[in-house]
Design a protein around this motif. Sequence first.
Motif, PDB file in Angstrom:
ATOM      1  N   LEU A   6      29.521 -37.080 -48.342  1.00 59.47           N
ATOM      2  CA  LEU A   6      30.304 -36.132 -47.759  1.00 59.47           C
ATOM      3  C   LEU A   6      31.756 -36.154 -48.428  1.00 59.47           C
ATOM      4  O   LEU A   6      32.440 -37.405 -48.628  1.00 59.47           O
ATOM      5  CB  LEU A   6      30.899 -36.355 -46.299  1.00 59.47           C
ATOM      6  N   ILE A  79      31.985 -28.902 -43.517  1.00 62.52           N
ATOM      7  CA  ILE A  79      31.452 -29.762 -42.652  1.00 62.52           C
ATOM      8  C   ILE A  79      32.230 -29.298 -41.542  1.00 62.52           C
ATOM      9  O   ILE A  79      33.427 -29.426 -41.138  1.00 62.52           O
ATOM     10  CB  ILE A  79      31.816 -31.058 -43.172  1.00 62.52           C
ATOM     11  N   ILE A  82      30.522 -34.488 -37.537  1.00 69.06           N
ATOM     12  CA  ILE A  82      29.579 -35.737 -37.875  1.00 69.06           C
ATOM     13  C   ILE A  82      29.243 -36.546 -36.671  1.00 69.06           C
ATOM     14  O   ILE A  82      29.988 -37.097 -36.056  1.00 69.06           O
ATOM     15  CB  ILE A  82      30.398 -36.616 -38.891  1.00 69.06           C
ATOM     16  N   VAL A  89      24.901 -34.636 -39.580  1.00 64.73           N
ATOM     17  CA  VAL A  89      25.935 -33.793 -40.081  1.00 64.73           C
ATOM     18  C   VAL A  89      25.992 -32.217 -39.874  1.00 64.73           C
ATOM     19  O   VAL A  89      24.842 -31.979 -40.517  1.00 64.73           O
ATOM     20  CB  VAL A  89      26.107 -34.032 -41.725  1.00 64.73           C
ATOM     21  N   LEU A  91      26.731 -28.408 -40.517  1.00 62.20           N
ATOM     22  CA  LEU A  91      27.714 -27.748 -41.289  1.00 62.20           C
ATOM     23  C   LEU A  91      27.820 -26.312 -40.792  1.00 62.20           C
ATOM     24  O   LEU A  91      27.366 -26.323 -39.648  1.00 62.20           O
ATOM     25  CB  LEU A  91      26.818 -27.743 -42.698  1.00 62.20           C
TER      26      LEU A  91
END
Length: 412
Positions: A6, A79, A82, A89, A91
Motif C-alpha cells: 500500500l 484505499i 484496511i 484491503v 478499495l
Amino acid sequence: MRIIVLGAGFGGLMAALELERRLRREPEIEVALIDRHPYHLFTPMLFQVVAGEVEPGHIAYPLRWLMRGKKLKFYEREIRHIDLANKKVLLDDAELDYDYLVMGLGSITNFFGVPKAESNAFPVKSLREAMAIKHRIIDAFGQAEAEPRPEVRRRLLSFSVVGGGATGVELVASLHDLFHQVLSRDYPRINPNEVSLFLAEASFSLLAGMDPGMGQITLKKLRVKGVDIHMGCRIVGIDEGGIHTADAAFFPCHTVIWATGIRPNPLTEPLPVLKAKDGRIIVQDTLEAPQWPGVYIVGDIACFLNKATETPLPCKAAVAAQEGRAAAQNILRSLRGLDTLPFHYRYEGDLVALGRNASVARVARRCFDGFPAWFLWRIVHLQKLPGFRNRVSVALDWTFDYLLRRDTMRLE
C-alpha cells in the motif's frame, strides 16, 4: 498467494520492486502495488518546483512505465479501509485479500491545531501544493508591480516559511534566490529591498535532528542572504493578515508556507495496532506490527526505535527506502521458511541545499559546505531520482536555470 503493498512512496515502492525482482519466476505469487496517484513523487525536490528550478513532471515518475515487462500489478485506486483481522484491503471499487501486507501509506501535513493555519497557510507535500505556492508568489509580484501604495506593496511582497527543518531551510534559501536573482529582473519596477522573507522555527536551532554543526552553518548562510530568522518562535495563529506568535508578536505577511509537521495517513487511525504519541505505528525490530504477523509497516507511518540512539528513526526518504527493502526481504525469508531478520538502519549522511552554489553536508562524520556540498547534493539527488528520462530532464532544467533563466510562468 498475494502480497499487497500500500503506497508508492519511497518505502512502498522499494518493497514492491524488491519483491517483484525476487519473485519474478514464481507465477503462483502475485505482488500488487496500490496507490491513488499514477506516479511516484520524488519529494526531496518539491521545493525546486516551488522556485521554478525544475518542471513538476520531471520529479514524478509514471508507475505504469515501471510496470512494463514486470510481474508487478498496479492498482490506481483509493484505499477505503484496511481489515487486518480478515486480511482484506477495501478499495473504492474492489476488495482484495492478502497473505502478506506492506503498509507504506505516508503522511499528511500536521498543523498542530494552530487556529486558521490550515485555511491560511500553504502546505508543501504534493505537486498541486507546490504549484499553488509558485503561482501565489508570481501573482504577488505581478500585483505589487502595479500597486502604487507602498504599504500594500510591502505586504504583497512579504513571505513567511514556518519550519526550520530541511524542507523549510531548502525552501527559504531557494525562494531567496528566486526573488533576488530571477524575479527582480522579471519585475524591474520592484525594488528588491521591498521583498521580505521570514523563517519561523519553534525550537532554538535549525535542522533539528541533524548534526548541530549543519544547523550552525545553515543559520550563518541564511543570515548572510538576509533572511529574517526567528527561532523559539511558536505560532499560535495565522490569519489573512499574517502570523501571530506565543509572545503576542504579529508579523504581517501575504504568503505563509507551512513546511513543518507531519502526521500519519488517516487510514492508520482505526487500525487495532500499538501507536506512539505522534500516531505512528510501533513496529518490532523486523518491521512487523506486533500481534499481526505478516503485516509490515514502513516509512512515515512506522515508529522504529533506533537502538543506537534510543530514539525513533526520522521520517526521511532514505529511512523509508531502507525499511521497504528490509520488509520485502523478510517476506521472502518467511516464504522460504526462514527466520525474519531485524532491521538495521545505515546512516548515509545528510545533504541540505542552501541555494545557488551553496549546500551543507555531513558525510563520514564530517560537516562541510560551499560548492563541493552543492555539487554533491545534485549528484546524489540526480542518482536517486528514478527513471533515465527524469534524470536527463532535471539535469537540463538545472543547466538552463544555472546558465540562462528559470521558468517563472504562471500556467492556468
